[in-house]
Design a protein around this motif. Structure first.
Motif, PDB file in Angstrom:
ATOM      1  N   MET A 153      38.206  53.862 -17.139  1.00 11.12           N
ATOM      2  CA  MET A 153      37.023  54.274 -16.414  1.00 11.12           C
ATOM      3  C   MET A 153      36.586  55.636 -16.946  1.00 11.12           C
ATOM      4  N   LEU A 154      35.284  55.808 -17.030  1.00 14.00           N
ATOM      5  CA  LEU A 154      34.728  57.088 -17.450  1.00 14.00           C
ATOM      6  C   LEU A 154      33.949  57.682 -16.281  1.00 14.00           C
ATOM      7  N   GLN A 155      34.352  58.875 -15.864  1.00  9.72           N
ATOM      8  CA  GLN A 155      33.706  59.550 -14.743  1.00  9.72           C
ATOM      9  C   GLN A 155      32.953  60.771 -15.227  1.00  9.72           C
ATOM     10  N   LEU A 156      31.785  60.975 -14.654  1.00  9.46           N
ATOM     11  CA  LEU A 156      31.029  62.200 -14.851  1.00  9.46           C
ATOM     12  C   LEU A 156      31.257  63.064 -13.629  1.00  9.46           C
ATOM     13  N   ILE A 157      31.664  64.300 -13.854  1.00  5.97           N
ATOM     14  CA  ILE A 157      31.903  65.259 -12.765  1.00  5.97           C
ATOM     15  C   ILE A 157      30.990  66.447 -13.006  1.00  5.97           C
ATOM     16  N   THR A 158      30.237  66.794 -11.995  1.00  8.53           N
ATOM     17  CA  THR A 158      29.388  67.971 -12.089  1.00  8.53           C
ATOM     18  C   THR A 158      29.511  68.758 -10.794  1.00  8.53           C
ATOM     19  N   TYR A 159      29.226  70.037 -10.861  1.00  9.63           N
ATOM     20  CA  TYR A 159      29.408  70.880  -9.680  1.00  9.63           C
ATOM     21  C   TYR A 159      28.422  72.030  -9.690  1.00  9.63           C
ATOM     22  N   TRP A 214      31.519  67.637 -16.764  1.00  9.84           N
ATOM     23  CA  TRP A 214      32.718  67.133 -17.442  1.00  9.84           C
ATOM     24  C   TRP A 214      32.628  65.615 -17.510  1.00  9.84           C
ATOM     25  N   LEU A 215      33.183  65.041 -18.552  1.00 15.52           N
ATOM     26  CA  LEU A 215      33.439  63.609 -18.635  1.00 15.52           C
ATOM     27  C   LEU A 215      34.945  63.443 -18.694  1.00 15.52           C
ATOM     28  N   VAL A 216      35.478  62.528 -17.886  1.00 14.83           N
ATOM     29  CA  VAL A 216      36.919  62.319 -17.826  1.00 14.83           C
ATOM     30  C   VAL A 216      37.206  60.828 -17.915  1.00 14.83           C
ATOM     31  N   GLN A 217      38.084  60.461 -18.839  1.00 11.45           N
ATOM     32  CA  GLN A 217      38.585  59.094 -18.905  1.00 11.45           C
ATOM     33  C   GLN A 217      39.804  59.032 -17.988  1.00 11.45           C
ATOM     34  N   SER A 250      39.579  60.909  -7.283  1.00  6.94           N
ATOM     35  CA  SER A 250      39.270  62.111  -8.062  1.00  6.94           C
ATOM     36  C   SER A 250      38.729  63.202  -7.150  1.00  6.94           C
ATOM     37  N   ASN A 251      37.813  62.841  -6.268  1.00  6.10           N
ATOM     38  CA  ASN A 251      37.254  63.816  -5.330  1.00  6.10           C
ATOM     39  C   ASN A 251      38.341  64.412  -4.442  1.00  6.10           C
ATOM     40  N   ASN A 252      39.220  63.568  -3.933  1.00  6.12           N
ATOM     41  CA  ASN A 252      40.291  64.050  -3.058  1.00  6.12           C
ATOM     42  C   ASN A 252      41.213  65.030  -3.777  1.00  6.12           C
ATOM     43  N   PHE A 310      30.007  66.546  -7.535  1.00  5.25           N
ATOM     44  CA  PHE A 310      29.491  65.183  -7.575  1.00  5.25           C
ATOM     45  C   PHE A 310      30.240  64.439  -8.666  1.00  5.25           C
ATOM     46  N   ILE A 311      30.810  63.272  -8.304  1.00  2.00           N
ATOM     47  CA  ILE A 311      31.597  62.476  -9.237  1.00  2.00           C
ATOM     48  C   ILE A 311      31.042  61.055  -9.222  1.00  2.00           C
ATOM     49  N   VAL A 312      30.780  60.522 -10.409  1.00  4.98           N
ATOM     50  CA  VAL A 312      30.229  59.170 -10.498  1.00  4.98           C
ATOM     51  C   VAL A 312      30.910  58.428 -11.646  1.00  4.98           C
TER      52      VAL A 312
END
Length: 90
Positions: A1-7, A38-41, A49-51, A64-66
């Motif tokens: 899975m690839l997640q985009l995380i921004t803050y 950030w992009l995270v695999q 991830s949020n927790n 925000f994580i998607v």
């Protein structure tokens, strides 16, 4: 899975090193070229991830994580960024 995380971090004087290290520890690979993106695999879902990251930010900060796995993408990034995305987006 690839997640985009921004803050959006509201306390510029605060040391957010724990947040950055927490993001890196979410998965096998990460990419961080833009200041607050950030992009995270990872194998984690976005809730997990949020927790994991929530303890590292203040109540007035935003995160925000998607999941962007296999989603259409477009933008203006350096070629090395697109190469990283193609390699890790599966």
């Amino acid at each position: 899975m690839l997640q985009l995380i921004t803050y959006d971090l509201k306390n510029p004087g605060k040391n957010y090193t724990d947040l950055y290290e927490g993001i890196k520890k979410l998965g096998n690979a990460w990419w961080h070229y833009m200041d607050s993106v950030w992009l995270v695999q990872t194998q984690l879902n976005v809730e997990s991830s949020n927790n994991r990251l929530r303890p590292f930010i203040d109540n007035n900060d935003y995160i925000f994580i998607v999941d962007i796995t296999n989603q259409s993408m477009q933008g203006w990034l350096p070629e090395k960024a697109w190469n990283w995305i193609r390699e890790h987006n599966n």
